[in-house]
Each structure stands twice: as structure tokens, then as C-alpha cells.
Design a protein around this motif. Sequence first.
Motif, short mmCIF file in Angstrom:
data_model
loop_
_atom_site.label_atom_id
_atom_site.label_comp_id
_atom_site.label_asym_id
_atom_site.label_seq_id
_atom_site.Cartn_x
_atom_site.Cartn_y
_atom_site.Cartn_z
N MET A 1 -31.22 -32.07 -11.91
CA MET A 1 -31.18 -31.49 -10.60
C MET A 1 -32.58 -31.46 -10.00
O MET A 1 -33.53 -31.15 -10.70
N GLU A 2 -32.68 -31.76 -8.73
CA GLU A 2 -33.96 -31.68 -8.03
C GLU A 2 -34.38 -30.22 -7.88
O GLU A 2 -33.56 -29.31 -8.00
N THR A 3 -35.64 -29.99 -7.56
CA THR A 3 -36.15 -28.64 -7.34
C THR A 3 -35.54 -28.05 -6.07
O THR A 3 -35.59 -28.67 -5.01
N PRO A 4 -34.97 -26.85 -6.16
CA PRO A 4 -34.39 -26.22 -4.97
C PRO A 4 -35.46 -25.60 -4.06
O PRO A 4 -36.62 -25.47 -4.46
N ALA A 5 -35.04 -25.21 -2.88
CA ALA A 5 -35.93 -24.52 -1.95
C ALA A 5 -36.28 -23.14 -2.50
O ALA A 5 -35.59 -22.61 -3.36
N GLU A 6 -37.33 -22.54 -1.96
CA GLU A 6 -37.74 -21.21 -2.39
C GLU A 6 -37.00 -20.11 -1.65
O GLU A 6 -37.05 -18.95 -2.05
N THR A 7 -36.30 -20.46 -0.57
CA THR A 7 -35.58 -19.47 0.23
C THR A 7 -34.27 -20.06 0.73
O THR A 7 -34.22 -21.22 1.15
N TYR A 8 -33.22 -19.24 0.67
CA TYR A 8 -31.91 -19.59 1.25
C TYR A 8 -31.43 -18.38 2.05
O TYR A 8 -31.69 -17.24 1.68
N ARG A 9 -30.72 -18.65 3.13
CA ARG A 9 -30.30 -17.56 4.01
C ARG A 9 -28.84 -17.75 4.42
O ARG A 9 -28.40 -18.85 4.70
N ASP A 10 -28.14 -16.61 4.47
CA ASP A 10 -26.78 -16.55 4.99
C ASP A 10 -26.67 -15.25 5.77
O ASP A 10 -26.39 -14.19 5.19
N GLY A 11 -26.95 -15.30 7.07
CA GLY A 11 -26.94 -14.09 7.89
C GLY A 11 -27.99 -13.11 7.40
O GLY A 11 -29.17 -13.45 7.30
N ASP A 12 -27.56 -11.90 7.06
CA ASP A 12 -28.49 -10.86 6.60
C ASP A 12 -28.82 -10.97 5.11
O ASP A 12 -29.62 -10.20 4.59
N LEU A 13 -28.23 -11.93 4.42
CA LEU A 13 -28.48 -12.15 2.99
C LEU A 13 -29.52 -13.26 2.83
O LEU A 13 -29.37 -14.33 3.41
N THR A 14 -30.55 -12.98 2.05
CA THR A 14 -31.59 -13.97 1.79
C THR A 14 -31.86 -14.03 0.30
O THR A 14 -31.93 -13.00 -0.37
N LEU A 15 -31.98 -15.23 -0.22
CA LEU A 15 -32.42 -15.46 -1.60
C LEU A 15 -33.84 -15.96 -1.51
O LEU A 15 -34.11 -16.94 -0.81
N THR A 16 -34.77 -15.27 -2.18
CA THR A 16 -36.16 -15.68 -2.16
C THR A 16 -36.68 -15.80 -3.58
O THR A 16 -36.37 -14.97 -4.43
#
Length: 184
Positions: free
Chosen positions: A1-16
Motif C-alpha cells: 500500500m502507498e503512504t496515506p495522507a496525514e489528514t482525512y475529513r468527513d464533515g466535523d470528523l477529522t483523522l489527523t
Amino acid sequence: METPAETYRDGDLTLTRWHAGDRPVLTAVVSGSLAHLSPFLIWVADGYTDDDAAEFLRVTANHWESGEAYSYAVRLGSEVAGGIGVVCRDDGVEIGYWLARDFVGRGLMTRAVTLLTEEAFRLGAGYVEIKHDERNVRSGAVPARLGFTRVRSEPAEKPLAPACAGTNHVWRLARTPCSAPAAP
């Protein structure tokens, strides 16, 4: 798998991506949910200290750089609600997660797992697996809700957290042709 992004967002939910500066909030969130987390998570069975958080963040940074695993804070607005991570396996990934007591029952982990599952497939993973102790019904509800198939049960690695039965249920979702990366 390639390296993922450092941040993902879904409305008010953020993965950092976790960073060393997150140590105080990580310590506070985990420590504030010990009674909720410790029955099923061995790493908090004896408490959680600032040193534990520092070690987790050090290991997490090393895993990110080596491509072995990618760990994120689950944030609702400005609050840290939990953690989620992706561990690379042969041709696929395993996702693990936890939520602080005050954030359970809001669908946050379902949303977070959806984000990382979609991204894992986009980045080339052939499958996504989720494992949980058979007694941890809430944890098992997430893959069931998202269309994963329970493929097997297996002995859990020891030592076990206090409430664990010692048998993990393993759920899997395979990449479909339409979720495969586009050809160059």
C-alpha cells in the motif's frame, strides 16, 4: 500500500496523524476513559501515563516512516475522540480503533473506518481486516455495519485485557474491481 495522507475529513470528523505535540491531550483522553477502555485494551489495563503516551507517539512516528503502520487521532471538531490505525499486512491492511467514553454511540468510528477503508483500497490494499475480542460487541458492530464478512475466529495474542475471552473475530472486506486503483 502507498503512504496515506496525514489528514482525512468527513464533515466535523477529522483523522489527523499523531504528532509528539499531541502527548498531553492523548494522555488526558485515554486517562479519562480508563474504565471504558481497560476491559478490552491491554495497553491501558494498568493505567495510562504521560510516558506511555510519549512512547506510543515515538513508536507511531517510527512506524509511519517505515511504512509499517499509520496511526491517526480521531477528532470531532477540536476534541480528540479516539484513535485509529492501519497496519500493513501481505496485500492488505488491518484497522484497529478505540473511542473515548464520551464519544461512543455517535457513529464516529463507523465514519472513521469508512474513510480509511476507502483510502486503503485507493492506495492499493487488496483487503481490509478488523479484529476484535468476541466479547467486545461494540467493536464488532462497526465491520458488520460496513458490510465486512466475518471470516474466522482465532486465538488472541497474550496477555489479554481483563474482559477478553481470548478469541478474536476477524472481519474482512476485499477490494472490488470498481475500488481497484486506476491503471496508468
